[in-house]
Design a protein around this motif. Sequence first.
Motif, short mmCIF file in Angstrom:
data_model
loop_
_atom_site.label_atom_id
_atom_site.label_comp_id
_atom_site.label_asym_id
_atom_site.label_seq_id
_atom_site.Cartn_x
_atom_site.Cartn_y
_atom_site.Cartn_z
N ASN A 43 6.75 8.46 2.91
CA ASN A 43 5.93 9.00 4.00
C ASN A 43 4.55 9.44 3.52
O ASN A 43 3.58 9.37 4.28
CB ASN A 43 6.65 10.16 4.69
N ARG A 44 4.43 9.85 2.25
CA ARG A 44 3.11 10.21 1.71
C ARG A 44 2.27 8.96 1.42
O ARG A 44 1.06 8.97 1.59
CB ARG A 44 3.26 11.03 0.42
N LEU A 45 2.92 7.89 0.98
CA LEU A 45 2.13 6.71 0.61
C LEU A 45 1.77 5.84 1.82
O LEU A 45 0.80 5.09 1.77
CB LEU A 45 2.82 5.90 -0.48
N THR A 46 2.50 5.98 2.91
CA THR A 46 2.24 5.16 4.09
C THR A 46 0.81 5.30 4.62
O THR A 46 0.14 4.29 4.86
CB THR A 46 3.26 5.46 5.20
N PRO A 47 0.28 6.51 4.80
CA PRO A 47 -1.10 6.63 5.30
C PRO A 47 -2.13 6.03 4.34
O PRO A 47 -3.12 5.46 4.78
CB PRO A 47 -1.32 8.13 5.45
N VAL A 48 -1.90 6.15 3.04
CA VAL A 48 -2.81 5.59 2.05
C VAL A 48 -2.84 4.07 2.18
O VAL A 48 -3.92 3.45 2.21
CB VAL A 48 -2.40 6.02 0.62
N ALA A 49 -1.67 3.45 2.29
CA ALA A 49 -1.60 2.00 2.45
C ALA A 49 -2.24 1.57 3.77
O ALA A 49 -2.97 0.58 3.81
CB ALA A 49 -0.14 1.55 2.38
N GLU A 50 -1.99 2.33 4.82
CA GLU A 50 -2.58 2.01 6.12
C GLU A 50 -4.10 2.09 6.07
O GLU A 50 -4.80 1.23 6.61
CB GLU A 50 -2.04 2.95 7.20
N ASP A 51 -4.62 3.15 5.43
CA ASP A 51 -6.08 3.31 5.31
C ASP A 51 -6.72 2.14 4.59
O ASP A 51 -7.84 1.74 4.90
CB ASP A 51 -6.43 4.62 4.59
N MET A 52 -6.01 1.58 3.61
CA MET A 52 -6.53 0.44 2.86
C MET A 52 -6.19 -0.89 3.55
O MET A 52 -6.67 -1.93 3.12
CB MET A 52 -5.94 0.42 1.45
N ASN A 53 -5.37 -0.84 4.59
CA ASN A 53 -4.85 -2.05 5.22
C ASN A 53 -4.24 -2.98 4.17
O ASN A 53 -4.46 -4.19 4.14
CB ASN A 53 -5.92 -2.77 6.04
N HIS A 54 -3.46 -2.35 3.29
CA HIS A 54 -2.84 -3.06 2.17
C HIS A 54 -1.44 -2.49 2.02
O HIS A 54 -1.28 -1.32 1.67
CB HIS A 54 -3.67 -2.85 0.91
N HIS A 55 -0.42 -3.29 2.27
CA HIS A 55 0.92 -2.77 2.44
C HIS A 55 1.87 -3.26 1.35
O HIS A 55 2.13 -4.46 1.26
CB HIS A 55 1.44 -3.16 3.83
#
Length: 92
Positions: A43-55
């Motif tokens: 749940n902490r890493l999800t926003p970071v990945a979303e912000d980068m549009n890199h999953h």
Amino acid sequence: MALLNDDQIRERLEGLEGWERDGESIRKEFKLEDFKGSVDFVNRLTPVAEDMNHHPDLEISWNTVKVSISTHSEGGLTENDFELAGKIDSLA
């Protein structure tokens, strides 16, 4: 985004603790306290990945999260993969 060559990949991996190359991806296993800790980490890493549009690809088990990163659209490893890996490390 340009694919990195083998030398560039090795160089960037030296700056990331615990990450390994796995074909056209980099991966790392994170050990957490329990299942809740694993889910909280994701749940902490999800926003970071979303912000980068890199999953990243994720595997969640009781106290372990396995993260695999690749730029699928490019068919290999790019600078974005290593940037995301560094950001994920800062969340562990």
